[in-house]
Design a protein around this motif. Sequence first.
Motif, PDB file in Angstrom:
ATOM      1  N   HIS A  86       0.822  -1.217   0.000  1.00  0.00           N
ATOM      2  CA  HIS A  86       0.000   0.000   0.000  1.00  0.00           C
ATOM      3  C   HIS A  86       0.856   1.268   0.000  1.00  0.00           C
ATOM      4  O   HIS A  86       0.618   2.200   0.769  1.00  0.00           O
ATOM      5  CB  HIS A  86      -0.948   0.013   1.203  1.00  0.00           C
ATOM      6  N   LEU A  87       1.843   1.312  -0.871  1.00  0.00           N
ATOM      7  CA  LEU A  87       2.681   2.509  -0.975  1.00  0.00           C
ATOM      8  C   LEU A  87       1.882   3.669  -1.561  1.00  0.00           C
ATOM      9  O   LEU A  87       0.893   3.476  -2.271  1.00  0.00           O
ATOM     10  CB  LEU A  87       3.903   2.231  -1.866  1.00  0.00           C
ATOM     11  N   ALA A  88       2.331   4.887  -1.272  1.00  0.00           N
ATOM     12  CA  ALA A  88       1.702   6.083  -1.826  1.00  0.00           C
ATOM     13  C   ALA A  88       2.026   6.187  -3.314  1.00  0.00           C
ATOM     14  O   ALA A  88       3.151   5.901  -3.739  1.00  0.00           O
ATOM     15  CB  ALA A  88       2.191   7.328  -1.094  1.00  0.00           C
ATOM     16  N   ALA A  89       1.013   6.588  -4.090  1.00  0.00           N
ATOM     17  CA  ALA A  89       1.212   6.757  -5.534  1.00  0.00           C
ATOM     18  C   ALA A  89       1.936   8.075  -5.795  1.00  0.00           C
ATOM     19  O   ALA A  89       1.472   9.133  -5.388  1.00  0.00           O
ATOM     20  CB  ALA A  89      -0.129   6.738  -6.251  1.00  0.00           C
ATOM     21  N   MET A  90       3.068   8.012  -6.470  1.00  0.00           N
ATOM     22  CA  MET A  90       3.875   9.193  -6.719  1.00  0.00           C
ATOM     23  C   MET A  90       3.858   9.632  -8.174  1.00  0.00           C
ATOM     24  O   MET A  90       4.326  10.714  -8.505  1.00  0.00           O
ATOM     25  CB  MET A  90       5.331   8.936  -6.296  1.00  0.00           C
ATOM     26  N   ASP A  91       3.335   8.801  -9.077  1.00  0.00           N
ATOM     27  CA  ASP A  91       3.286   9.148 -10.490  1.00  0.00           C
ATOM     28  C   ASP A  91       1.847   9.463 -10.900  1.00  0.00           C
ATOM     29  O   ASP A  91       0.883   9.062 -10.227  1.00  0.00           O
ATOM     30  CB  ASP A  91       3.831   7.996 -11.350  1.00  0.00           C
ATOM     31  N   SER A  92       1.708  10.169 -12.012  1.00  0.00           N
ATOM     32  CA  SER A  92       0.386  10.592 -12.465  1.00  0.00           C
ATOM     33  C   SER A  92      -0.482   9.421 -12.909  1.00  0.00           C
ATOM     34  O   SER A  92      -1.706   9.551 -12.999  1.00  0.00           O
ATOM     35  CB  SER A  92       0.526  11.596 -13.613  1.00  0.00           C
ATOM     36  N   ASN A  93       0.121   8.247 -13.176  1.00  0.00           N
ATOM     37  CA  ASN A  93      -0.658   7.082 -13.586  1.00  0.00           C
ATOM     38  C   ASN A  93      -1.243   6.330 -12.388  1.00  0.00           C
ATOM     39  O   ASN A  93      -1.872   5.283 -12.558  1.00  0.00           O
ATOM     40  CB  ASN A  93       0.202   6.125 -14.421  1.00  0.00           C
ATOM     41  N   GLY A  94      -1.032   6.854 -11.185  1.00  0.00           N
ATOM     42  CA  GLY A  94      -1.582   6.222  -9.989  1.00  0.00           C
ATOM     43  C   GLY A  94      -0.703   5.150  -9.399  1.00  0.00           C
ATOM     44  O   GLY A  94      -1.115   4.459  -8.447  1.00  0.00           O
ATOM     45  N   TYR A  95       0.524   4.984  -9.901  1.00  0.00           N
ATOM     46  CA  TYR A  95       1.443   3.975  -9.397  1.00  0.00           C
ATOM     47  C   TYR A  95       2.768   4.644  -9.010  1.00  0.00           C
ATOM     48  O   TYR A  95       2.927   5.866  -9.082  1.00  0.00           O
ATOM     49  CB  TYR A  95       1.695   2.876 -10.439  1.00  0.00           C
ATOM     50  N   SER A  96       3.723   3.804  -8.627  1.00  0.00           N
ATOM     51  CA  SER A  96       5.089   4.246  -8.334  1.00  0.00           C
ATOM     52  C   SER A  96       6.054   3.229  -8.910  1.00  0.00           C
ATOM     53  O   SER A  96       5.671   2.100  -9.265  1.00  0.00           O
ATOM     54  CB  SER A  96       5.311   4.394  -6.824  1.00  0.00           C
ATOM     55  N   ASP A  97       7.307   3.639  -8.993  1.00  0.00           N
ATOM     56  CA  ASP A  97       8.395   2.737  -9.381  1.00  0.00           C
ATOM     57  C   ASP A  97       9.332   2.623  -8.186  1.00  0.00           C
ATOM     58  O   ASP A  97      10.396   3.245  -8.142  1.00  0.00           O
ATOM     59  CB  ASP A  97       9.135   3.284 -10.608  1.00  0.00           C
ATOM     60  N   PRO A  98       8.974   1.837  -7.170  1.00  0.00           N
ATOM     61  CA  PRO A  98       9.688   1.903  -5.889  1.00  0.00           C
ATOM     62  C   PRO A  98      10.985   1.109  -5.859  1.00  0.00           C
ATOM     63  O   PRO A  98      11.147   0.094  -6.546  1.00  0.00           O
ATOM     64  CB  PRO A  98       8.678   1.321  -4.906  1.00  0.00           C
ATOM     65  N   PHE A  99      11.897   1.590  -5.037  1.00  0.00           N
ATOM     66  CA  PHE A  99      13.091   0.855  -4.628  1.00  0.00           C
ATOM     67  C   PHE A  99      13.425   1.297  -3.208  1.00  0.00           C
ATOM     68  O   PHE A  99      12.902   2.302  -2.710  1.00  0.00           O
ATOM     69  CB  PHE A  99      14.269   1.088  -5.583  1.00  0.00           C
ATOM     70  N   VAL A 100      14.293   0.536  -2.543  1.00  0.00           N
ATOM     71  CA  VAL A 100      14.579   0.752  -1.122  1.00  0.00           C
ATOM     72  C   VAL A 100      16.059   1.028  -0.935  1.00  0.00           C
ATOM     73  O   VAL A 100      16.908   0.336  -1.522  1.00  0.00           O
ATOM     74  CB  VAL A 100      14.160  -0.470  -0.265  1.00  0.00           C
ATOM     75  N   LYS A 101      16.368   2.037  -0.100  1.00  0.00           N
ATOM     76  CA  LYS A 101      17.737   2.326   0.309  1.00  0.00           C
ATOM     77  C   LYS A 101      17.900   1.957   1.776  1.00  0.00           C
ATOM     78  O   LYS A 101      16.995   2.191   2.582  1.00  0.00           O
ATOM     79  CB  LYS A 101      18.058   3.811   0.147  1.00  0.00           C
ATOM     80  N   ILE A 102      19.058   1.403   2.138  1.00  0.00           N
ATOM     81  CA  ILE A 102      19.364   1.124   3.536  1.00  0.00           C
ATOM     82  C   ILE A 102      20.764   1.653   3.833  1.00  0.00           C
ATOM     83  O   ILE A 102      21.692   1.507   3.042  1.00  0.00           O
ATOM     84  CB  ILE A 102      19.261  -0.387   3.871  1.00  0.00           C
ATOM     85  N   VAL A 103      20.883   2.286   5.015  1.00  0.00           N
ATOM     86  CA  VAL A 103      22.154   2.862   5.455  1.00  0.00           C
ATOM     87  C   VAL A 103      22.335   2.528   6.929  1.00  0.00           C
ATOM     88  O   VAL A 103      21.409   2.704   7.735  1.00  0.00           O
ATOM     89  CB  VAL A 103      22.189   4.394   5.257  1.00  0.00           C
ATOM     90  N   LEU A 104      23.519   2.046   7.299  1.00  0.00           N
ATOM     91  CA  LEU A 104      23.845   1.767   8.693  1.00  0.00           C
ATOM     92  C   LEU A 104      24.670   2.929   9.232  1.00  0.00           C
ATOM     93  O   LEU A 104      25.783   3.175   8.774  1.00  0.00           O
ATOM     94  CB  LEU A 104      24.621   0.453   8.819  1.00  0.00           C
TER      95      LEU A 104
END
Length: 415
Positions: A297-315
């Motif tokens: 249930h990620l927030a839609a960030m593109d005008s087509n109502g979807y997103s192209d998500p990826f995840v960053k992790i930092v220690l």
Amino acid sequence: MNVSRPPPAQPHFSSPAPSSQLSLPPSSTSSPSPPSSSSPAAPALPPPPSPVKISMQEHFAINVCPGPILPIPQISDFFPRFHDFPIAPPPPREKQVLRDKDKNGDQNGEKDREREQEKEENGGDRQELMDSDDDDTYLGTLEFSLLFDQENNCLHCTINKAKGLKAMDSNGLADPYVKLHLLPGASKANKLRTKTLKNTLNPIWNETLVYHGITAADMTTKTLRLCVCDMDRLGRNEFIGEVRVALKKLREGESKRYNMGLERIAQVCVSRGRILVSLCYLAEKKGLCVGIIRCAHLAAMDSNGYSDPFVKIVLQPDMGKKSKYKTSVKKKTLNPEFNEEFFYEVPHDQLAKKTLEISVWDYDLGMSNDFIGGVELGINAKGEKLRHWFECLKYMGKKVEYWHTLTQQGAPSSD
């Protein structure tokens, strides 16, 4: 025949005897001594005045307390905006003197104070703004109008002006602009903003912003949020106040005008989605294994109502390139599955002092990526995040999975 010698002449000043009192010259009433026969004749000088005898303690006590002691103004009193919380300015020095007079029994002090209060009440808009600003109860008003064009599926938002905004800069003014959001949703297409007006608390924009692709169904479920912010080139833009309008109250083809008072409803939690994370400390490898499993249930960030998500992790604290990883990009989805693991070589006793920062982003080709939400796991976390980190440290070799809600943590400072 015995000749008596005259007594020797006494000097004007005799050597002082050791005592706690100041030595004083002889009185002016005493007769001056005759001049010596060996010295030439000189005009007689008037005798010096004889002050009253005082003790050494009285001498040092003179002019120590010339009047009532007043507080010394601090530099922060003149720049209250530099504080994290509102601080009332120091009272005028005249008021302090009046209070001191009242304490000493001045019967006219009450009348003088009432006269000062009448002056303050008639001091103009600047004084009223300062009082409301210090109490933090009045943030200003915003005038705007809305028009829904159902035939063209457009929502016209005309931002007219604002009055009496809260001063945000050290010069007592602000650089305001207005941001518009359609809620629910965090899409870039849902965010519009006006131009910035410099050094004013009563800005006049008269600017119309248009939302395209708004249907009648959207008008029944969407809420328009209008935020007034202060532009700051040296730091992060500051929030002044906001208003919200439920679009279901707006009739088709009717231009409705609003004049609403700004409210402090900042940092309202907007649903940004959830992420499933697994943690496991491997004692034989002396390192932490972080698994990014999936998001939901990620927030839609593109005008087509979807997103192209990826995840960053930092220690953190940062260990260079070895502390930063990111997953692959999943196209056009709000429920991506990653199932990727990353390994950090770190001793177990040092892991308790570190913080794992996880952030979810929307990939944009040729543009800056959009922040969706983030979460921080570590000893300084709270609730489920702290429990997840604690169980990872306690049960070495065991994979611990938790769902975490994405928040604004890790968001970039730019507006």
